[in-house]
Design a protein around this motif. Structure first.
Motif, mmCIF file in Angstrom:
data_model
loop_
_atom_site.group_PDB
_atom_site.id
_atom_site.type_symbol
_atom_site.label_atom_id
_atom_site.label_comp_id
_atom_site.label_asym_id
_atom_site.label_seq_id
_atom_site.Cartn_x
_atom_site.Cartn_y
_atom_site.Cartn_z
ATOM 1 N N ARG A 158 0.338 -0.820 -0.092
ATOM 2 C CA ARG A 158 -0.257 0.216 -0.292
ATOM 3 C C ARG A 158 0.830 1.129 -0.247
ATOM 4 O O ARG A 158 1.632 1.228 0.476
ATOM 5 C CB ARG A 158 -0.765 -0.074 0.896
ATOM 6 N N GLY A 159 0.791 2.257 -1.021
ATOM 7 C CA GLY A 159 0.990 3.110 -0.906
ATOM 8 C C GLY A 159 0.472 4.461 -0.161
ATOM 9 O O GLY A 159 -0.677 4.437 -0.063
ATOM 10 N N VAL A 160 0.837 5.764 -0.276
ATOM 11 C CA VAL A 160 0.706 6.847 0.937
ATOM 12 C C VAL A 160 -0.871 7.166 0.694
ATOM 13 O O VAL A 160 -1.515 7.289 -1.005
ATOM 14 C CB VAL A 160 1.623 8.159 0.620
ATOM 15 N N GLY A 161 -1.788 7.059 1.030
ATOM 16 C CA GLY A 161 -3.043 7.434 1.049
ATOM 17 C C GLY A 161 -3.907 6.721 0.606
ATOM 18 O O GLY A 161 -5.396 6.882 0.139
ATOM 19 N N GLU A 162 -3.692 5.261 -0.160
ATOM 20 C CA GLU A 162 -4.646 4.108 -0.498
ATOM 21 C C GLU A 162 -4.937 3.814 0.981
ATOM 22 O O GLU A 162 -4.290 3.343 1.988
ATOM 23 C CB GLU A 162 -3.868 3.212 -1.132
ATOM 24 N N SER A 163 -6.085 3.302 1.140
ATOM 25 C CA SER A 163 -6.748 2.293 2.211
ATOM 26 C C SER A 163 -6.604 0.758 2.370
ATOM 27 O O SER A 163 -7.231 0.838 3.361
ATOM 28 C CB SER A 163 -8.317 3.201 2.211
ATOM 29 N N GLY A 164 -6.444 0.247 1.140
ATOM 30 C CA GLY A 164 -6.832 -0.962 1.295
ATOM 31 C C GLY A 164 -8.058 -1.416 0.728
ATOM 32 O O GLY A 164 -8.424 -2.814 0.927
ATOM 33 N N SER A 165 -8.605 -0.334 0.024
ATOM 34 C CA SER A 165 -10.452 -0.290 0.061
ATOM 35 C C SER A 165 -10.614 -1.619 -1.542
ATOM 36 O O SER A 165 -9.224 -0.584 -2.196
ATOM 37 C CB SER A 165 -11.157 0.671 0.384
ATOM 38 N N PHE A 166 -11.171 -1.803 -1.576
ATOM 39 C CA PHE A 166 -11.537 -1.904 -3.050
ATOM 40 C C PHE A 166 -12.807 -2.190 -3.713
ATOM 41 O O PHE A 166 -12.776 -2.026 -5.170
ATOM 42 C CB PHE A 166 -10.778 -4.526 -2.911
ATOM 43 N N PHE A 167 -13.372 -1.353 -3.448
ATOM 44 C CA PHE A 167 -15.054 -1.591 -3.400
ATOM 45 C C PHE A 167 -15.965 -0.932 -3.133
ATOM 46 O O PHE A 167 -15.727 -0.750 -1.628
ATOM 47 C CB PHE A 167 -15.719 -3.086 -3.525
ATOM 48 N N SER A 168 -16.258 0.138 -3.301
ATOM 49 C CA SER A 168 -17.772 0.676 -2.710
ATOM 50 C C SER A 168 -19.113 0.626 -3.415
ATOM 51 O O SER A 168 -19.045 1.105 -4.985
ATOM 52 C CB SER A 168 -17.316 2.359 -3.388
ATOM 53 N N ALA A 169 -19.592 1.623 -2.685
ATOM 54 C CA ALA A 169 -20.742 1.088 -4.016
ATOM 55 C C ALA A 169 -21.901 2.231 -3.112
ATOM 56 O O ALA A 169 -22.445 3.345 -1.832
ATOM 57 C CB ALA A 169 -22.488 0.144 -3.458
ATOM 58 N N GLN A 170 -22.766 3.039 -3.448
ATOM 59 C CA GLN A 170 -23.247 4.405 -2.887
ATOM 60 C C GLN A 170 -24.883 4.527 -3.635
ATOM 61 O O GLN A 170 -25.255 3.693 -5.143
ATOM 62 C CB GLN A 170 -22.839 5.433 -3.701
#
Length: 422
Positions: A95-107
């Motif tokens: 993981r780099g700077v600013g990356e949260s490890g999230s892979f998916f989002s829905a709204q």
């Protein structure tokens, strides 16, 4: 060893293997159930779990990103609501700077939204500089197509479903929206050439459509979106000559604004970046830019002129000279901010005007009985030189949109809003 002893040893081995296999299958089934349950729980049962778990970057344990959102809980709060999921695979690859490890989002959201829309991310940055990690580069989103109101970005898909006469938590709504994004696509190992892979792009379209239809069922809306088509195209990333444009920038080539007497000054763009034109989208954009060759010709022609001197003094280094022409329709046009910092600076319905702090000209109209806002933004410091040449450009754009979308009651900025050379 006699045959009986061999047989007993063999049977014990078979039993041990069977017990191990049963245990392994049980553990695998448990992991499978845990992963599916995590998606279902975080996203309120609205997203198709199997499609989500087939996306790139979904490997390993799935957990909700509780620090980013509480997830989707239709009965607990007003919309919009969203869910963000982390995966072991996305978290574990350096993981780099600013990356949260999230892979998916829905709204999920409803209209009227009351959101603020910003035509250009930052008029003081280079709109075509994809190497700058500190800005969101304006992009030209592709329509989903297939009779679906929606568009595709570099990381996801958003769709809209009309749903008049329905309520949520006592408030009347007119439409619902749903989006699905692959956060992991911002990383090279989960994308292709900086964009979503084709199978992920198609899969996200199916997720967004299914989510919208599931929300419609929850809210009592009778309409449903159709299945999205396969092979949804990627975003265009390379500008082309105006005469080759066939979508949201076709108007520029057809008007001949980049050639002949119309561009006697040489300041107007000679390249465009477009998407397919589609009357179902609620936001469309056309980016225009000046090639290096055309810029060099302007340099030779206007080096001693006051407009070029103002431009050159503010330049500060190599930048693209660009314009962004875009339109917002319906609910998206209710509050269009003309400045990326000050939300209060907004287009006023029934009027046209100019925001000198954002180098943005805006016009308004009524399309199919709903409001529309049209904006032309000039990148800085290009605006110092090109502004006085933009009245016919903006007029040609608005007239093209009005013809394509059936708009009336057009209000343009007065000619005095286009700066004159001093």
């Amino acid at each position: 060893m006699d045959r009986g002893r061999w047989r007993r040893a063999y049977n014990r081995l078979v039993c041990a293997v069977a017990v191990f296999a049963i245990g392994l299958s049980g553990w695998t089934l448990w992991q499978w159930w845990e992963r599916r349950h995590a998606v279902d729980e975080a996203c309120g049962g609205l997203v198709p779990v199997g499609e989500v778990l087939a996306l790139r970057g979904s490997g390993g344990e799935i957990t909700p990103a509780r620090n980013l959102t509480d997830g989707i809980r239709l009965d607990d709060a007003r919309l919009p609501q969203s869910c963000v999921l982390r995966s072991e695979e996305a978290s574990g690859r350096g993981r780099g700077v600013g990356e949260s490890g999230s892979f998916f989002s829905a709204q999920v959201a409803t209209e009227p939204t009351g959101w603020t829309y910003e035509p250009v991310d930052d008029a003081f940055e280079d709109a075509l500089d994809h190497t700058n990690p500190y800005i969101d580069v304006p992009q030209v989103y592709q329509p989903v197509g297939g009779g679906i109101a929606g568009y595709v970005t570099d990381t996801g898909v958003s769709v809209r479903l009309p749903c008049p006469g329905t309520e949520h938590r006592g408030e009347e709504i007119t439409a619902i929206r749903a989006s699905a994004g692959l956060s992991a696509a911002t990383r090279a190992e989960f994308s292709e050439n900086g964009q979503l892979a084709q199978d992920d792009r198609d899969r996200l379209a199916r997720i967004a459509v299914t989510t919208a239809n599931n929300l419609a069922a929850e809210l009592g809306c009778s309409d449903r979106l159709p299945e999205p088509p396969d092979g949804i195209p990627a975003l265009n990333t390379e500008p082309v000559a105006p005469e080759k444009a066939e979508g949201t920038c076709a108007w520029y080539g057809e008007a001949g604004l980049h050639t002949g007497r119309a561009n006697a000054s040489g300041w107007l763009p000679d390249r465009v970046l477009e998407s397919s034109a589609n009357e179902l989208v609620w936001q469309e954009r056309c980016l225009l830019t000046v090639s290096r060759e055309a810029g060099s010709a302007v340099y030779e022609r206007h080096l001693e002129g006051p407009a070029y001197q103002r431009f050159y003094k503010a330049l500060g280094g190599p930048r693209s000279w660009w314009l962004s022409a875009e339109s917002f329709f319906g609910d998206a046009a209710e509050h269009v901010s003309t400045d990326p910092v000050d939300d209060e600076r907004a287009a006023i319905p029934g009027r046209g005007g100019f925001d000198d702090g954002a180098n943005a000209w805006w016009a308004t109209s009524v399309c199919d009985g709903e409001p529309a806002v049209h904006v032309l933004t000039a990148g800085y410091p290009y605006s110092e030189a090109v502004a006085r040449h933009l009245e016919p450009v903006f007029r040609a754009y608005v007239e093209d949109v009005a013809e394509r979308r059936g708009c009336a009651d057009i209000a343009m900025p007065p000619k005095s809003d286009y700066q004159e050379e001093s």
